[in-house]
Design a protein around this motif. Structure first.
Motif, PDB file in Angstrom:
ATOM      1  N   GLY A 134       0.834  -1.187   0.000  1.00 54.64           N
ATOM      2  CA  GLY A 134       0.000   0.000   0.000  1.00 54.64           C
ATOM      3  C   GLY A 134       0.869   1.237   0.000  1.00 54.64           C
ATOM      4  O   GLY A 134       2.087   1.165  -0.243  1.00 54.64           O
ATOM      5  N   THR A 135       0.257   2.373   0.263  1.00 55.84           N
ATOM      6  CA  THR A 135       0.998   3.626   0.398  1.00 55.84           C
ATOM      7  C   THR A 135       0.526   4.337   1.659  1.00 55.84           C
ATOM      8  O   THR A 135      -0.627   4.178   2.072  1.00 55.84           O
ATOM      9  CB  THR A 135       0.797   4.539  -0.823  1.00 55.84           C
ATOM     10  N   PHE A 136       1.418   5.138   2.259  1.00 57.97           N
ATOM     11  CA  PHE A 136       1.088   5.738   3.549  1.00 57.97           C
ATOM     12  C   PHE A 136       1.817   7.061   3.742  1.00 57.97           C
ATOM     13  O   PHE A 136       2.746   7.409   2.999  1.00 57.97           O
ATOM     14  CB  PHE A 136       1.444   4.784   4.685  1.00 57.97           C
ATOM     15  N   LYS A 137       1.377   7.769   4.763  1.00 53.37           N
ATOM     16  CA  LYS A 137       2.114   8.927   5.262  1.00 53.37           C
ATOM     17  C   LYS A 137       1.827   9.045   6.734  1.00 53.37           C
ATOM     18  O   LYS A 137       0.785   8.604   7.238  1.00 53.37           O
ATOM     19  CB  LYS A 137       1.737  10.201   4.515  1.00 53.37           C
ATOM     20  N   THR A 138       2.766   9.647   7.445  1.00 53.84           N
ATOM     21  CA  THR A 138       2.614   9.787   8.887  1.00 53.84           C
ATOM     22  C   THR A 138       3.321  11.049   9.360  1.00 53.84           C
ATOM     23  O   THR A 138       4.429  11.353   8.910  1.00 53.84           O
ATOM     24  CB  THR A 138       3.160   8.540   9.624  1.00 53.84           C
ATOM     25  N   VAL A 139       2.645  11.814  10.199  1.00 56.47           N
ATOM     26  CA  VAL A 139       3.236  12.997  10.826  1.00 56.47           C
ATOM     27  C   VAL A 139       2.855  12.973  12.304  1.00 56.47           C
ATOM     28  O   VAL A 139       1.662  12.986  12.647  1.00 56.47           O
ATOM     29  CB  VAL A 139       2.750  14.309  10.180  1.00 56.47           C
ATOM     30  N   ASP A 140       3.860  12.894  13.149  1.00 59.07           N
ATOM     31  CA  ASP A 140       3.640  12.814  14.596  1.00 59.07           C
ATOM     32  C   ASP A 140       2.770  11.591  14.919  1.00 59.07           C
ATOM     33  O   ASP A 140       3.129  10.480  14.558  1.00 59.07           O
ATOM     34  CB  ASP A 140       3.044  14.111  15.123  1.00 59.07           C
ATOM     35  N   ASN A 141       1.632  11.799  15.543  1.00 61.88           N
ATOM     36  CA  ASN A 141       0.832  10.661  16.001  1.00 61.88           C
ATOM     37  C   ASN A 141      -0.269  10.251  15.030  1.00 61.88           C
ATOM     38  O   ASN A 141      -1.092   9.377  15.342  1.00 61.88           O
ATOM     39  CB  ASN A 141       0.203  10.974  17.362  1.00 61.88           C
ATOM     40  N   LEU A 142      -0.314  10.827  13.843  1.00 64.16           N
ATOM     41  CA  LEU A 142      -1.351  10.507  12.859  1.00 64.16           C
ATOM     42  C   LEU A 142      -0.750   9.832  11.628  1.00 64.16           C
ATOM     43  O   LEU A 142       0.231  10.324  11.061  1.00 64.16           O
ATOM     44  CB  LEU A 142      -2.088  11.775  12.431  1.00 64.16           C
ATOM     45  N   SER A 143      -1.355   8.715  11.222  1.00 64.55           N
ATOM     46  CA  SER A 143      -0.944   8.022  10.003  1.00 64.55           C
ATOM     47  C   SER A 143      -2.153   7.761   9.123  1.00 64.55           C
ATOM     48  O   SER A 143      -3.268   7.531   9.618  1.00 64.55           O
ATOM     49  CB  SER A 143      -0.277   6.676  10.324  1.00 64.55           C
ATOM     50  N   PHE A 144      -1.935   7.762   7.805  1.00 70.10           N
ATOM     51  CA  PHE A 144      -2.944   7.315   6.840  1.00 70.10           C
ATOM     52  C   PHE A 144      -2.318   6.214   5.985  1.00 70.10           C
ATOM     53  O   PHE A 144      -1.157   6.300   5.588  1.00 70.10           O
ATOM     54  CB  PHE A 144      -3.410   8.446   5.920  1.00 70.10           C
ATOM     55  N   LEU A 145      -3.120   5.177   5.701  1.00 72.14           N
ATOM     56  CA  LEU A 145      -2.633   4.049   4.923  1.00 72.14           C
ATOM     57  C   LEU A 145      -3.683   3.607   3.908  1.00 72.14           C
ATOM     58  O   LEU A 145      -4.818   3.304   4.266  1.00 72.14           O
ATOM     59  CB  LEU A 145      -2.290   2.882   5.860  1.00 72.14           C
ATOM     60  N   ARG A 146      -3.290   3.610   2.641  1.00 79.53           N
ATOM     61  CA  ARG A 146      -4.096   3.014   1.563  1.00 79.53           C
ATOM     62  C   ARG A 146      -3.604   1.587   1.371  1.00 79.53           C
ATOM     63  O   ARG A 146      -2.407   1.360   1.181  1.00 79.53           O
ATOM     64  CB  ARG A 146      -3.927   3.793   0.272  1.00 79.53           C
ATOM     65  N   VAL A 147      -4.519   0.621   1.423  1.00 83.24           N
ATOM     66  CA  VAL A 147      -4.148  -0.785   1.300  1.00 83.24           C
ATOM     67  C   VAL A 147      -4.535  -1.291  -0.088  1.00 83.24           C
ATOM     68  O   VAL A 147      -5.707  -1.248  -0.469  1.00 83.24           O
ATOM     69  CB  VAL A 147      -4.827  -1.641   2.389  1.00 83.24           C
ATOM     70  N   PHE A 148      -3.558  -1.768  -0.835  1.00 81.15           N
ATOM     71  CA  PHE A 148      -3.808  -2.268  -2.185  1.00 81.15           C
ATOM     72  C   PHE A 148      -4.614  -3.580  -2.147  1.00 81.15           C
ATOM     73  O   PHE A 148      -4.408  -4.424  -1.270  1.00 81.15           O
ATOM     74  CB  PHE A 148      -2.500  -2.549  -2.921  1.00 81.15           C
ATOM     75  N   GLY A 149      -5.500  -3.725  -3.112  1.00 81.72           N
ATOM     76  CA  GLY A 149      -6.180  -4.999  -3.308  1.00 81.72           C
ATOM     77  C   GLY A 149      -7.046  -5.445  -2.161  1.00 81.72           C
ATOM     78  O   GLY A 149      -7.216  -6.653  -1.935  1.00 81.72           O
ATOM     79  N   ALA A 150      -7.615  -4.516  -1.423  1.00 83.60           N
ATOM     80  CA  ALA A 150      -8.461  -4.860  -0.277  1.00 83.60           C
ATOM     81  C   ALA A 150      -9.809  -4.167  -0.394  1.00 83.60           C
ATOM     82  O   ALA A 150      -9.878  -2.997  -0.773  1.00 83.60           O
ATOM     83  CB  ALA A 150      -7.786  -4.466   1.038  1.00 83.60           C
ATOM     84  N   GLY A 151     -10.851  -4.891  -0.061  1.00 86.88           N
ATOM     85  CA  GLY A 151     -12.175  -4.306   0.002  1.00 86.88           C
ATOM     86  C   GLY A 151     -12.439  -3.713   1.369  1.00 86.88           C
ATOM     87  O   GLY A 151     -11.510  -3.332   2.100  1.00 86.88           O
ATOM     88  N   HIS A 152     -13.709  -3.643   1.739  1.00 85.01           N
ATOM     89  CA  HIS A 152     -14.151  -2.982   2.962  1.00 85.01           C
ATOM     90  C   HIS A 152     -13.507  -3.581   4.208  1.00 85.01           C
ATOM     91  O   HIS A 152     -13.095  -2.854   5.107  1.00 85.01           O
ATOM     92  CB  HIS A 152     -15.678  -3.104   3.035  1.00 85.01           C
TER      93      HIS A 152
END
Length: 478
Positions: free
Chosen positions: A434-452
């Motif tokens: 997947g792809t991600f970013k993180t700053v301090d205590n917050l992260s976002f992650l996009r997961v490849f090939g995954a549904g809900h």
């Protein structure tokens, strides 16, 4: 966002007198008793501080079959005729020191047994099998896990349901955890993580915020109870903010990486409708906060944006790669949970309901779906709580476009830096997942090939992201 297509009878005083013995705990107020019914042994625990009663079965032999790993399943009374179901599994390694995490599915009004059996629990049903097998990527490989069916009427929970919104749901969950700590004091003061998905974009921020408020009140002496030492919040494919995410339905339908569902002219038309009808209704809800305005916003946006878009092609709203008439993952687990031998073994006292309409309809009366929890999420992140917002990129109903847009709007000390940061590869043992970013205590992650249900599709990645978040640090590639 309409996700739904759409217990324990406690032992009477007479029965206790004839079948059990009661022993007051050290404080002389809480009471524990033991009873046998129909060949099944139950522990009954009465919590003096909250008036709650806990009744559970130890080591049913269902789902978790790893030698030496304890499990408990049963009910907590959180009010008169209000019986909330929980299923707890010790960590497979170092349970005496491992952290504690709770899992909630969304809906509103869907059972957390979905997460237990289809996503991250100790057992799963491989390729639609009729019986479960051990899940090597279960989250209890790292943490002690508790799965909770809420509000009342969902899953195995049964009785009177007085919950009509996310805000009114939170105190009952807190009460359950208070009684859980009283019965299992060895888990007090352990790091606690709250993980959820889907309507958990409402539940997660509010529950975490409520726990933090209660902790402060306990410190101030205005509330009596056990502090919940929450250190982590994780929400995958969450429904947080309708203004952002109704728009994302249009954007994702046109521009996702799997299949474009609408033409450019359709895109323009839906965007015009969003601006003229849906967005003003959401803004009216936010302005007045009234049930009528928020219900109207919910209905307007569903009827003009979400509903029509979900019908533009033959696809599963939970996995855009699948046809609408072939739900995925297979729901064989729900049939398993209706087997009389299983129901008896785990101590369940009601018929399993995955996503019943009644609890959902109560939320609909208050327009809870159309209410934003972005401000609440911002407040929680601003306390420094380690937070992961993540999403499977094949999900349509709570798609990653909307999840990323929400994450970029969270107001905390790192907002501007986070919003401008690019997504980088997120690797699991050297393989990009997947792809991600993180700053301090917050992260976002996009997961490849995954549904809900992300942990179903990418179990190894999901376990890695869970462990990293529970460790109170940013997620990172391995």
């Amino acid at each position: 966002m309409h996700l739904i297509s759409l217990s324990s009878l406690f032992v009477s005083a007479t029965a206790l007198a004839s079948l059990s013995f009661a022993a007051p705990l050290v404080n002389g107020k809480d009471k524990r008793s033991f009873v046998e019914r129909d060949g099944v042994n139950y522990t009954v625990f009465e919590h003096a501080a909250t008036g709650a009663k806990l009744e559970f079965v130890k080591n049913s032999g269902i789902c978790e079959t790893t030698a030496g790993v304890n499990q408990y399943s049963g009910y907590l009374s959180v009010g008169t005729n209000m019986n909330m179901w929980f299923w707890f599994f010790e960590a497979r390694s170092n349970p005496t020191t491992a952290p504690l995490a709770a899992w909630f599915n969304g809906g509103p009004g869907c059972s957390s047994m979905i997460g237990l059996f289809q996503e991250n629990g100790p057992c799963h049903f491989v390729n639609g099998a009729s019986t479960p097998s051990l899940n090597p990527y279960s989250w209890n490989t790292y943490a002690n896990m508790i799965y909770i069916d809420q509000p009342i009427g969902v899953g195995f929970s049964y009785g009177t349901d007085s919950v009509t919104s996310t805000v009114t749901a939170a105190p009952y969950v807190w009460k359950l955890l208070q009684a859980f700590y009283a019965q299992f004091p060895q888990y007090e003061n352990r790091d606690f993580g709250l993980f959820t998905e889907s309507y958990g974009g409402h539940y997660g921020p509010e529950f975490a915020h409520y726990f933090q408020q209660q902790n402060a009140a306990i410190d101030a002496g205005t509330v009596t109870g056990q502090k919940i030492p929450i250190v982590a919040l994780g929400i995958n494919n969450g429904w947080f903010d309708p203004a952002i995410q109704e728009k994302a339905y249009i954007q994702f339908s046109y521009n996702n990486t799997y299949q474009s569902l609408i033409s450019k002219s359709d895109y323009d038309s839906y965007m015009s409708t969003y601006e003229s009808d849906c967005l003003p209704a959401i803004q009216a809800c936010a302005s007045s906060g009234s049930n009528s305005d928020c219900s109207n916003a919910d209905n307007t946006c569903y009827n003009e944006i979400e509903g029509p878009l979900s019908q533009v092609a033959d696809f599963d709203v939970y996995d855009i790669r699948e046809p609408s008439n072939d739900p995925y993952p297979p729901s064989t687990y729900s049939t398993y949970l209706t087997k009389s031998s299983v129901v008896k073994a785990i101590g369940a006292k009601s018929t399993y309901q995955e996503c019943p309409n009644a609890p959902y309809n109560k939320f609909a009366t208050t327009g809870d779906d159309a209410r934003s929890f972005l401000d609440t999420l911002s407040a929680v992140v601003s306390t420094g709580l380690t937070t992961l917002i993540w999403a499977g990129d094949a999900d349509w109903i709570c798609n990653w476009f909307g999840g990323l847009a929400v994450a970029n709007k969270i107001q905390y000390s790192g907002t501007s830096q986070f919003a401008s940061a690019a997504l980088a590869p997120y690797n699991v043992n050297g393989a990009e997942g997947g792809t991600f970013k993180t700053v301090d205590n917050l992260s976002f992650l996009r997961v490849f090939g995954a549904g809900h249900e992300v942990p179903y599709y990418q179990p190894e990645l999901a376990l890695q992201a869970f462990k990293q978040t529970m460790m109170k640090g940013p997620i990172s590639s391995t």
